[in-house]
Design a protein around this motif. Structure first.
Motif, PDB file in Angstrom:
ATOM      1  N   PHE A 291      36.834 -21.093  18.903  1.00 15.71           N
ATOM      2  CA  PHE A 291      35.590 -20.397  19.233  1.00 15.71           C
ATOM      3  C   PHE A 291      35.174 -20.629  20.684  1.00 15.71           C
ATOM      4  N   PHE A 292      35.504 -21.813  21.190  1.00 12.53           N
ATOM      5  CA  PHE A 292      35.181 -22.066  22.599  1.00 12.53           C
ATOM      6  C   PHE A 292      35.983 -21.151  23.514  1.00 12.53           C
ATOM      7  N   TRP A 293      37.319 -21.111  23.297  1.00  8.76           N
ATOM      8  CA  TRP A 293      38.159 -20.321  24.197  1.00  8.76           C
ATOM      9  C   TRP A 293      37.995 -18.822  23.987  1.00  8.76           C
ATOM     10  N   LEU A 294      37.588 -18.407  22.802  1.00  4.61           N
ATOM     11  CA  LEU A 294      37.285 -17.003  22.561  1.00  4.61           C
ATOM     12  C   LEU A 294      36.258 -16.496  23.569  1.00  4.61           C
ATOM     13  N   SER A 295      35.256 -17.309  23.849  1.00  2.00           N
ATOM     14  CA  SER A 295      34.218 -16.918  24.812  1.00  2.00           C
ATOM     15  C   SER A 295      34.600 -17.291  26.238  1.00  2.00           C
ATOM     16  N   PHE A 296      35.067 -18.523  26.426  1.00  4.94           N
ATOM     17  CA  PHE A 296      35.318 -19.007  27.790  1.00  4.94           C
ATOM     18  C   PHE A 296      36.356 -18.152  28.518  1.00  4.94           C
ATOM     19  N   GLU A 297      37.404 -17.722  27.815  1.00  4.91           N
ATOM     20  CA  GLU A 297      38.489 -16.997  28.474  1.00  4.91           C
ATOM     21  C   GLU A 297      38.144 -15.546  28.810  1.00  4.91           C
ATOM     22  N   GLN A 298      36.891 -15.155  28.623  1.00  9.14           N
ATOM     23  CA  GLN A 298      36.458 -13.871  29.180  1.00  9.14           C
ATOM     24  C   GLN A 298      36.583 -13.875  30.698  1.00  9.14           C
ATOM     25  N   GLY A 299      36.634 -15.074  31.271  1.00 11.48           N
ATOM     26  CA  GLY A 299      36.796 -15.192  32.718  1.00 11.48           C
ATOM     27  C   GLY A 299      38.078 -14.592  33.240  1.00 11.48           C
ATOM     28  N   ALA A 300      39.081 -14.419  32.370  1.00 10.49           N
ATOM     29  CA  ALA A 300      40.354 -13.838  32.808  1.00 10.49           C
ATOM     30  C   ALA A 300      40.427 -12.345  32.572  1.00 10.49           C
ATOM     31  N   SER A 301      39.504 -11.796  31.799  1.00  9.84           N
ATOM     32  CA  SER A 301      39.586 -10.365  31.487  1.00  9.84           C
ATOM     33  C   SER A 301      38.262  -9.653  31.766  1.00  9.84           C
ATOM     34  N   SER A 302      37.326  -9.706  30.827  1.00  8.66           N
ATOM     35  CA  SER A 302      36.105  -8.905  30.960  1.00  8.66           C
ATOM     36  C   SER A 302      35.249  -9.307  32.154  1.00  8.66           C
ATOM     37  N   LEU A 303      35.189 -10.598  32.490  1.00  6.13           N
ATOM     38  CA  LEU A 303      34.362 -11.007  33.634  1.00  6.13           C
ATOM     39  C   LEU A 303      34.986 -10.583  34.954  1.00  6.13           C
ATOM     40  N   VAL A 304      36.320 -10.473  34.992  1.00  4.26           N
ATOM     41  CA  VAL A 304      36.976  -9.933  36.194  1.00  4.26           C
ATOM     42  C   VAL A 304      36.569  -8.477  36.391  1.00  4.26           C
ATOM     43  N   LEU A 305      36.602  -7.689  35.313  1.00  7.10           N
ATOM     44  CA  LEU A 305      36.220  -6.275  35.398  1.00  7.10           C
ATOM     45  C   LEU A 305      34.723  -6.127  35.665  1.00  7.10           C
ATOM     46  N   PHE A 306      33.915  -7.004  35.062  1.00 12.49           N
ATOM     47  CA  PHE A 306      32.470  -6.987  35.307  1.00 12.49           C
ATOM     48  C   PHE A 306      32.172  -7.266  36.777  1.00 12.49           C
ATOM     49  N   ALA A 307      32.842  -8.267  37.352  1.00  7.15           N
ATOM     50  CA  ALA A 307      32.635  -8.597  38.766  1.00  7.15           C
ATOM     51  C   ALA A 307      33.063  -7.440  39.669  1.00  7.15           C
ATOM     52  N   ARG A 308      34.142  -6.772  39.307  1.00  6.02           N
ATOM     53  CA  ARG A 308      34.657  -5.679  40.139  1.00  6.02           C
ATOM     54  C   ARG A 308      33.797  -4.426  40.059  1.00  6.02           C
ATOM     55  N   ASP A 309      33.344  -4.072  38.847  1.00 10.26           N
ATOM     56  CA  ASP A 309      32.714  -2.773  38.627  1.00 10.26           C
ATOM     57  C   ASP A 309      31.195  -2.810  38.512  1.00 10.26           C
ATOM     58  N   ASN A 310      30.619  -3.982  38.174  1.00  9.93           N
ATOM     59  CA  ASN A 310      29.184  -4.019  37.858  1.00  9.93           C
ATOM     60  C   ASN A 310      28.368  -4.976  38.705  1.00  9.93           C
ATOM     61  N   VAL A 311      29.004  -5.688  39.633  1.00 12.07           N
ATOM     62  CA  VAL A 311      28.295  -6.659  40.469  1.00 12.07           C
ATOM     63  C   VAL A 311      28.266  -6.172  41.906  1.00 12.07           C
ATOM     64  N   ASP A 312      27.113  -6.278  42.541  1.00  8.86           N
ATOM     65  CA  ASP A 312      26.951  -5.884  43.952  1.00  8.86           C
ATOM     66  C   ASP A 312      27.608  -6.945  44.834  1.00  8.86           C
ATOM     67  N   ARG A 313      28.754  -6.584  45.454  1.00  3.38           N
ATOM     68  CA  ARG A 313      29.542  -7.567  46.204  1.00  3.38           C
ATOM     69  C   ARG A 313      29.585  -7.305  47.711  1.00  3.38           C
ATOM     70  N   VAL A 314      28.897  -6.274  48.188  1.00  4.21           N
ATOM     71  CA  VAL A 314      28.955  -5.906  49.609  1.00  4.21           C
ATOM     72  C   VAL A 314      27.796  -6.548  50.366  1.00  4.21           C
ATOM     73  N   LEU A 315      28.116  -7.252  51.436  1.00  4.88           N
ATOM     74  CA  LEU A 315      27.115  -7.929  52.262  1.00  4.88           C
ATOM     75  C   LEU A 315      27.294  -7.512  53.720  1.00  4.88           C
ATOM     76  N   THR A 316      26.193  -7.397  54.445  1.00  4.29           N
ATOM     77  CA  THR A 316      26.233  -7.046  55.862  1.00  4.29           C
ATOM     78  C   THR A 316      25.284  -7.939  56.653  1.00  4.29           C
ATOM     79  N   GLY A 317      25.472  -7.970  57.977  1.00  6.44           N
ATOM     80  CA  GLY A 317      24.545  -8.676  58.862  1.00  6.44           C
ATOM     81  C   GLY A 317      24.399 -10.148  58.526  1.00  6.44           C
ATOM     82  N   ASN A 318      23.130 -10.608  58.474  1.00 12.95           N
ATOM     83  CA  ASN A 318      22.850 -12.018  58.201  1.00 12.95           C
ATOM     84  C   ASN A 318      23.306 -12.446  56.816  1.00 12.95           C
TER      85      ASN A 318
END
Length: 591
Positions: free
Chosen positions: A330-357
């Motif tokens: 049960f631990f790894w069922l949730s934790f290992e989202q870091g290798a799949s769904s959280l990668v896609l979430f970071a790519r498609d749903n998180v604001d990652r562009v920064l400018t200036g300061n």
């Protein structure tokens, strides 16, 4: 054996034998390679086929199926690797064989053809089977005379795991996303090769520890709550023999065939449309899942039958081991989202562009995050060099080359980013937060486990599951009510990784330590393999459910998707906490 162990404890680095830090660096380079590739795979497979750095354009479900099978097999092959090491090669040669095979696997993946990708993944699976259970088994042998330091040793070792993961995801991810995918895959292979050489040249430091097995073993036991070591003949480890019966062997073969068949069939049925288990379909339930459920029942019959043929104390401890393994799923069922769904979430749903300061501030923080841990690990290398250079000079030279190479890449990356007015944070960057937080907090948890406030095993598990669930709860809250096209602040993902890390530190390294404490020494490598079987199931479930992120988000919401991984670990954590009195009784004084 005792003489070798005593010699190991003469040359200490940070209060532990120098040999622990040789293993620390060996695992660090292997994890550099593994996590450097791991953080790229789903991103590469699902990345658009159009653009300057094209991927393969797969769906999240198909990519999750392939990655899940790869991750599942990574934790199943150690069962075979552990048996081979116990019976034939010994732990040290098994580590070297595995490392060489993995080096070839990384090289194959760098070619970027469909055949080379599958072939490379296959080599990584086989190599990991030799490597993974046996390097931890060497630590178990080293600490037989000092069991009170074992929890701390595994936590320090786990810090090495995450140092490698941190820099692997950082540097392989940067090269892959900024320059080209093959550069990221290739860099993983280079450090795998160097890590292999570093370990191969360190044999003089370990004496006979981890060499080919003999008929004599040292076995941990417990009398009146005190750990001690007794030397016994191999045939006297158990009170009575417990050979595999014909029924045991038949059940093992059936379970193995169904398990491997499912692992291969899942991605093959989704990607190529070929389903080997179609005849088992029952209503809406796919045939492969019906076969897996049958195999799980048979596996339980096998395990229960064998356990009740052991003597009372061994039997009780093995039952405790199985309970811990169950909740590990049960631990790894949730934790290992870091290798799949959280990668896609970071790519498609998180604001990652920064400018200036904002870009400048991020680059400063990124430089600190990168340089400070690298300085700390370099200091450990320097201390190890002073203590062991005369004994293992070539191993230390290879380590020095590794660090010079890594410092060069880090310097190039930082200069390149500071020279740009606009920063788009790479997807892989968020994954390194887990490893960074482990580097920061590992020593605290190590001291906690060695203090008088050391919680029980069940309490550690409950803390790990519930704290990790808080991270997913924050993601569910942060993504609640967002509309299509709107992106989430990165602070929610950063906080999620913080809580995931704290939960991992409570459960994962401690879990490894309890396996070595609860299992008889002659079975240690095999049982480490069984432990990884539980993790394999968790990894496969994680990828299967994580691959549904697009479907669940479309049908319900992104917040609903993250709530799944909030509720399930909380329930599991409360349940194992309720089992605490029973587990203490079953463990018979082991702490």
């Amino acid at each position: 054996m005792t003489t070798d162990i005593e010699n190991l404890f003469k040359d200490k680095v940070l209060g532990h034998p120098a040999g622990l830090f040789v293993l620390f660096f060996t695992e660090m380079w292997e994890r550099f390679s593994f996590y450097g590739m791991r953080v790229l795979l789903v991103n590469f497979l699902t990345f658009s086929i159009i653009g300057d750095n094209p991927g393969w354009g797969w769906s999240a479900e198909n990519a999750g199926a392939l990655f899940g099978t790869y991750a599942m097999l990574l934790y199943i092959t150690p069962i075979v690797g552990g048996i081979v090491a116990d019976k034939l090669t010994g732990y040290r040669w098994a580590v070297i064989i595995g490392a060489i095979i993995m080096t070839l696997g990384h090289a194959s993946m760098a070619v970027e053809t469909e055949f080379s990708l599958y072939f490379g993944l296959g080599l990584l699976v086989v190599g990991t089977g030799f490597f993974k259970p046996n390097i931890t088994s060497i630590i178990s042998e080293m600490y037989k005379k000092n069991p009170e330091k074992k929890d701390g040793a595994y936590t320090i070792f786990y810090m090495g795991v995450n140092a490698g993961a941190f820099f692997g995801m950082m540097l392989c991810g940067y090269l892959a996303e900024k320059i080209g995918w093959s550069y990221g895959f290739g860099l993983a292979g280079i450090f795998m090769l160097l890590g292999t050489l570093q370990f191969a040249f360190s044999g003089n430091l370990f004496g006979n520890i981890g060499k080919k097995p003999t008929k004599t073993h040292e076995v941990e036991d417990t009398v009146d709550g005190d750990d001690h070591v007794a030397k016994v003949d191999e045939d006297e480890v158990e009170e009575k023999p417990n050979p595999f019966t014909l029924v045991d062997k038949v059940l093992m073969i059936i379970c193995a065939i169904v398990g491997l068949g499912y692992a291969i069939n899942d991605p093959m049925s989704k990607i190529a449309g070929i389903d080997m288990f179609s005849a088992f379909k029952v209503g809406a339930l796919e045939g492969q899942y019906v076969a897996v459920l049958i195999a799980l029942v048979l596996f339980l019959v096998l395990v229960i039958g064998r356990i009740f043929r052991y003597s009372a104390i061994v039997r009780d401890r093995m039952i405790a081991f199985i309970i811990f393994a169950f909740f590990t799923v049960f631990f790894w069922l949730s934790f290992e989202q870091g290798a799949s769904s959280l990668v896609l979430f970071a790519r498609d749903n998180v604001d990652r562009v920064l400018t200036g300061n904002s870009a400048l501030t991020f680059n400063i923080i990124n430089a600190i995050l990168t340089v400070v841990p690298l300085c700390i690990i370099t200091y450990v290398l320097y201390d190890l060099w002073k203590k062991t250079y005369k004994k293992i000079p070539y191993s230390n030279i290879v380590l020095a080359v590794c660090f010079l190479f890594m410092w060069s890449i880090v310097g190039w990356m930082l200069v390149r980013e500071f020279s740009s007015d606009r920063s788009e944070i790479i997807v892989s960057w968020f994954s390194i937060l887990n490893s960074f937080f482990i580097i920061v907090f590992a020593s605290f948890f190590s001291k906690w486990w060695e203090s008088k406030y050391n919680p029980s095993a069940a309490a550690k598990y409950a803390l790990g599951l519930i704290i990790m669930a808080v991270g997913f709860g924050l993601l569910a809250f942060g993504s609640y009510g967002i509309q299509e096209g709107v992106k989430v602040s990165m602070i929610w993902l950063i906080l999620a990784y913080l809580f995931h890390t704290l939960g991992e530190l409570c459960l994962s390294p401690v879990g490894l330590s309890y396996v070595s404490k609860l299992v008889p020494a002659r079975m240690i490598a095999l049982m480490f393999g069984m432990w990884y079987l539980a993790i394999a199931i968790g990894n496969k479930l994680a990828a299967v459910v994580g691959g549904q992120i697009e479907n669940i988000t479309k049908e319900y919401s992104l917040s609903t998707f993250f709530l799944i991984f909030t509720i399930v670990p909380v329930v599991a954590g409360l349940l194992i906490l309720a089992l605490n009195p029973l587990l203490k009784k079953l463990m018979h004084g082991v702490r």
